[in-house]
Design a protein around this motif. Structure first.
Motif, short mmCIF file in Angstrom:
data_model
loop_
_atom_site.label_atom_id
_atom_site.label_comp_id
_atom_site.label_asym_id
_atom_site.label_seq_id
_atom_site.Cartn_x
_atom_site.Cartn_y
_atom_site.Cartn_z
N MET A 1 41.40 33.11 31.08
CA MET A 1 40.22 33.94 30.80
C MET A 1 40.52 35.39 31.24
O MET A 1 40.88 35.61 32.39
N SER A 2 40.37 36.34 30.34
CA SER A 2 40.63 37.74 30.69
C SER A 2 39.45 38.29 31.49
O SER A 2 38.35 37.72 31.45
N PRO A 3 39.66 39.42 32.22
CA PRO A 3 38.53 40.03 32.94
C PRO A 3 37.34 40.29 32.01
O PRO A 3 36.18 40.13 32.42
N SER A 4 37.63 40.66 30.78
CA SER A 4 36.53 40.96 29.85
C SER A 4 35.80 39.67 29.42
O SER A 4 34.56 39.65 29.32
N ASP A 5 36.55 38.59 29.19
CA ASP A 5 35.89 37.30 28.92
C ASP A 5 35.05 36.86 30.13
O ASP A 5 33.97 36.29 29.99
N PHE A 6 35.61 37.10 31.31
CA PHE A 6 34.89 36.71 32.52
C PHE A 6 33.58 37.49 32.64
O PHE A 6 32.56 36.96 33.05
N ARG A 7 33.64 38.76 32.24
CA ARG A 7 32.41 39.56 32.25
C ARG A 7 31.35 38.93 31.34
O ARG A 7 30.18 38.83 31.72
N ASN A 8 31.74 38.50 30.18
CA ASN A 8 30.78 37.85 29.27
C ASN A 8 30.24 36.55 29.87
O ASN A 8 29.05 36.25 29.75
N TYR A 9 31.15 35.81 30.49
CA TYR A 9 30.75 34.56 31.13
C TYR A 9 29.67 34.80 32.20
O TYR A 9 28.68 34.07 32.29
N ILE B 1 32.00 29.60 39.92
CA ILE B 1 31.75 30.66 38.93
C ILE B 1 33.02 30.97 38.11
O ILE B 1 33.08 31.99 37.43
N HIS B 2 34.01 30.08 38.20
CA HIS B 2 35.23 30.18 37.39
C HIS B 2 36.06 31.43 37.65
O HIS B 2 36.82 31.87 36.78
N LEU B 3 35.91 31.98 38.86
CA LEU B 3 36.75 33.12 39.23
C LEU B 3 38.23 32.74 39.18
O LEU B 3 39.08 33.55 38.81
N ASN B 4 38.54 31.51 39.57
CA ASN B 4 39.95 31.10 39.61
C ASN B 4 40.63 31.26 38.25
O ASN B 4 41.79 31.65 38.17
N GLU B 5 39.87 30.99 37.17
CA GLU B 5 40.47 31.09 35.83
C GLU B 5 40.75 32.53 35.42
O GLU B 5 41.50 32.77 34.47
N ALA B 6 40.11 33.48 36.11
CA ALA B 6 40.21 34.87 35.68
C ALA B 6 41.17 35.70 36.53
O ALA B 6 41.43 36.86 36.23
#
Lengths: 233, 233
Positions: B1-9, B96-101
């Protein structure tokens, strides 16, 4: 000075209008005072200290983070350790005359607790906790601007830094070196006070000089000069 | 997950609209990633971690102070230690799925750093620091309400508490006592899993029972029940 007099003092000197006097009172009350005054309602300062300790840490952290955008986390941490410590908080507690307003038990009063750094630190933190609850974060920042943060510009915190250790860590980061302090000059004044001049050298090469009224002070001054020259590069 | 995808999440799941993407990116970037991408501008997460660590501590402190007005500073400190620690922050970082980002160096990726609790703790703190700078204190509180504070009501933090030690401290506060754990029952299920029932007794008097799939778990459950009965009085 009563809590209510202290409230007026804050208003006149720091433009802080404390609303809720019982909160200020709690921050200024030591446990044995309550034991000796069983009719008093309310608590001692310890819950507010729990809160204020964390508020101080966060407020100083945010200030340093924003003031020094080029510093890395190591430099920031070092500076915060120097600022957030017993000697520092005890000093600022006296600066705003908190010590005069503490409601102490008689035994503590006799034992000199009113000027004891560990108690002054606790009361400083409790007061910051009370101020935060009463007036919010902005009032805490405003008070710190007038005291703790202003002291950065006066190099107040240098006295708490062990520059000899810092210089040694810096110089030995790449491996072992010889660091020598040499007394270069010693003057005895007519009143018998002394002035020492000391040089600090690494592997035989002089880095800086410093002077002071004791050998220890002169060594610290030389180490500080050498350390600051090295880190400014 | 990119930082920008994480922002949307974050936007979809936690109603957090992160404005300044480079700040979020900094919080998610590990040092070796930058070494491997020399064209990348910006820093790694460590300065933001310095800030976020203090913001977490202060936000949890204020929350506990207000939520438990009857607790003394000892109880508050005990609860805070349980909440503000590596295992806890690593858990919520995954929630919050930080690990994926996280933007990791290749070596760290190979070594499993993405699921390493100490890194997840750092990234959680750095993310909180970035959120605080981007959106202010209220956004931090809102996120914690949905994660860390909500977990209090689910007794999530009980797993981090050493109830056997707590019970012992409580029971021995007034002097030495004998505390005994006894296996009262042991059931072996058809799938070979086991269920133990254990009692805890002080000076021969049974205080509570507990059960678990191992003797250790059953002892902890018994200690927790006894401890909570004692402290509820």
């Amino acid at each position: 000075m009563s809590p209510s007099d202290f409230r007026n003092y804050l208003e006149e000197n720091f433009q802080i209008s404390f609303n809720h006097l019982p909160l200020l009172q709690e921050a200024l009350t030591q446990r044995n005072y309550l034991n000796e005054h069983p009719k008093e309602k309310g608590r001692d300062y310890q819950r507010l200290e729990f809160l204020g300790d964390a508020i101080m840490q966060a407020t100083v952290t945010e200030y340093l983070f924003k003031r020094y955008p080029e510093w890395d986390e190591g430099q920031l941490t070092e500076m915060r350790i120097t600022m957030v410590q017993t000697k520092s908080f005890a000093h600022f507690a006296s600066v705003i005359h908190l010590n005069e307003a503490i409601r102490l038990g008689k035994g503590e009063e006799m034992n000199g607790a009113r000027e004891r750094p560990s108690l002054l630190e606790d009361i400083w933190e409790a007061f910051i906790g009370a101020l935060y609850l009463d007036q919010g974060q902005a009032a805490v920042v405003s008070l710190l601007q007038q005291t703790v943060f202003a002291a950065i510009d006066e190099n107040f915190f240098d006295q708490f830094i062990d520059f000899k250790s810092r210089l040694q860590e810096k110089l030995q980061a790449q491996g072992s070196v010889d660091i020598d302090y040499t007394i270069e000059n010693e003057i005895r004044n007519e009143d018998n006070s002394q002035l020492f001049e000391v040089s600090v050298a690494v592997d035989g090469k002089v880095l800086a000089h410093g002077s002071g009224q004791s050998i220890k002070d002169a060594e610290k001054a030389a180490a500080q000069k050498a350390y600051q020259d090295l880190t400014a590069k």
